[in-house]
Enzyme design. Structure first.
Site, mmCIF file in Angstrom:
data_model
loop_
_atom_site.group_PDB
_atom_site.id
_atom_site.type_symbol
_atom_site.label_atom_id
_atom_site.label_comp_id
_atom_site.label_asym_id
_atom_site.label_seq_id
_atom_site.Cartn_x
_atom_site.Cartn_y
_atom_site.Cartn_z
ATOM 1 N N HIS A 26 0.844 -1.141 -0.042
ATOM 2 C CA HIS A 26 0.484 -0.177 0.009
ATOM 3 C C HIS A 26 0.410 1.635 -0.111
ATOM 4 O O HIS A 26 0.134 2.350 -0.160
ATOM 5 C CB HIS A 26 -0.653 0.214 1.221
ATOM 6 C CG HIS A 26 -1.979 -1.042 1.542
ATOM 7 N ND1 HIS A 26 -2.749 -1.241 0.083
ATOM 8 C CD2 HIS A 26 -2.423 -1.738 1.678
ATOM 9 C CE1 HIS A 26 -3.576 -2.119 0.111
ATOM 10 N NE2 HIS A 26 -3.199 -2.913 1.461
ATOM 11 N N ASP A 56 -2.901 -10.219 -2.755
ATOM 12 C CA ASP A 56 -3.083 -9.788 -1.288
ATOM 13 C C ASP A 56 -5.097 -9.857 -1.586
ATOM 14 O O ASP A 56 -5.368 -9.154 -2.725
ATOM 15 C CB ASP A 56 -2.344 -8.948 -1.118
ATOM 16 C CG ASP A 56 -2.696 -8.059 0.570
ATOM 17 O OD1 ASP A 56 -2.060 -8.720 1.114
ATOM 18 O OD2 ASP A 56 -4.120 -7.830 0.504
ATOM 19 N N HIS A 64 -6.335 -7.306 -0.931
ATOM 20 C CA HIS A 64 -6.745 -5.630 -0.893
ATOM 21 C C HIS A 64 -5.651 -5.096 -1.873
ATOM 22 O O HIS A 64 -4.596 -5.644 -2.500
ATOM 23 C CB HIS A 64 -6.178 -4.953 -0.016
ATOM 24 C CG HIS A 64 -6.519 -5.063 2.062
ATOM 25 N ND1 HIS A 64 -6.487 -6.249 2.285
ATOM 26 C CD2 HIS A 64 -7.711 -4.897 2.375
ATOM 27 C CE1 HIS A 64 -7.018 -6.713 3.707
ATOM 28 N NE2 HIS A 64 -7.804 -5.748 3.655
ATOM 29 N N ASP A 86 -4.652 -12.879 2.927
ATOM 30 C CA ASP A 86 -6.115 -12.492 3.373
ATOM 31 C C ASP A 86 -7.287 -12.496 3.270
ATOM 32 O O ASP A 86 -8.185 -12.235 3.183
ATOM 33 C CB ASP A 86 -5.798 -11.311 4.216
ATOM 34 C CG ASP A 86 -4.898 -9.729 3.489
ATOM 35 O OD1 ASP A 86 -4.735 -10.078 2.009
ATOM 36 O OD2 ASP A 86 -4.689 -8.928 3.922
HETATM 37 ZN ZN LIG Z 1 -4.519 -7.318 2.866
#
Ligand SMILES: [Zn+2]
Length: 287
Positions: A114, A150, A152, A230
């Protein structure tokens, strides 16, 4: 299998934060106890400022030393810049091992995908995978693909690698979900594969398959993997649907790409994380 890790990555924590040292310490315990995958242990390598500055601004490096939280998810910690540099050092060591023909996994925190050029966010301070991808390109690898599974969106990696010659980014992630980006392809080289919350496991696997097929058409010489666990069905932070055997399949699929690859730990917050990582490593190793 080479695993790169270091005590430094468990040296900071924030009470109640899901991105906690136990993610690594419990995985280490599991990996040390098992005998299925023979492991060679390594420490992170050095991390030159010049390598970081291909991906990040000097302003961000200065900001990492200012004792103020970055956002509600991303606390300041004393020496966080050193922890983040160690995590990059591990990524660079993983890159080196991959280019030497080894199967390798960097088991470190903080995660990185991120972090943008000038901003720490979403538990990430510096972008490990982007720094490693740019290092590979600077040292003669011609085509580098980043594969990010991931749950996200890897917004930081996308922002840093956007339209970077020789690089391509493939992200499979839940949308809507944090950080709210990744709904469409961006620029000439960033390909996003959003999946809705509670998408069935079969459909999730299908999207991962499409992304891997797309990645192969890029004909990478090297594949860097942002390995986030995740997207697991029982992860507390999102509504993915993958089961342990899907991480085996992911490892196996990445191995079957037939080019050098290295994987870096990103997210994964369930108490099953150690098993998921071991399952993924077995797939990578072909065991
Ligand atoms: Zn994540």
């Amino acid at each position: 299998m080479r695993i790169i890790t270091d005590d430094r990555c468990t040296g900071y924590f924030h009470p109640g934060h899901p991105e906690r040292p136990e993610r690594i310490s419990a995985t280490l315990e599991k990996l040390r106890r098992q005998t299925e995958v023979p492991i060679t242990w390594s420490k992170p390598g050095p991390c030159a400022a010049a390598a970081i500055l291909r991906a990040h601004t000097r302003e961000l490096l200065v900001r990492l030393t200012v004792p103020e939280d970055f956002d509600p998810d991303t606390p300041f910690f004393p020496n966080i810049a050193d922890y983040a540099r160690a995590s990059i050092g591990a990524a660079l060591e993983a890159l080196k091992a991959a280019l030497a023909g080894e199967t390798v996994f960097s088991l470190m925190r903080p995660p990185g995908h991120h972090a943008t050029r000038n901003r720490a966010m979403g538990f990430c301070y510096l972008n490990n995978i982007a720094v490693a991808a740019l290092e590979a390109l600077a040292n003669g690898t011609r085509r580098v693909a980043v594969f990010d599974f991931d749950v996200h969106h890897g917004n930081g990696t996308e922002a840093i690698l956007l339209n970077q010659p020789g690089a391509a980014f493939f992200s499979i992630h839940q949308f809507p979900c944090y950080p709210g980006t990744g709904t469409r392809n961006v620029g000439a080289n960033c390909f996003n594969f959003p999946v809705l919350p509670q998408t069935s496991r079969a459909e999730y696997r299908q999207v991962l398959t499409s992304a891997l097929e797309h990645l192969q058409t890029f004909k990478p010489d090297l594949v860097a993997v942002s390995a986030g666990f995740d997207c697991y069905a029982r992860d507390p932070l999102a509504q993915g649907s993958l089961e342990p055997e899907d991480f085996y399949w992911l490892g196996q699929s990445i191995r079957n790409l037939g080019v050098p690859t290295f994987s870096l730990l990103e997210g994964g917050y369930s108490s099953d994380l150690p098993d998921l990582i071991l399952t993924y490593l077995r797939g990578l190793e072909g065991k």
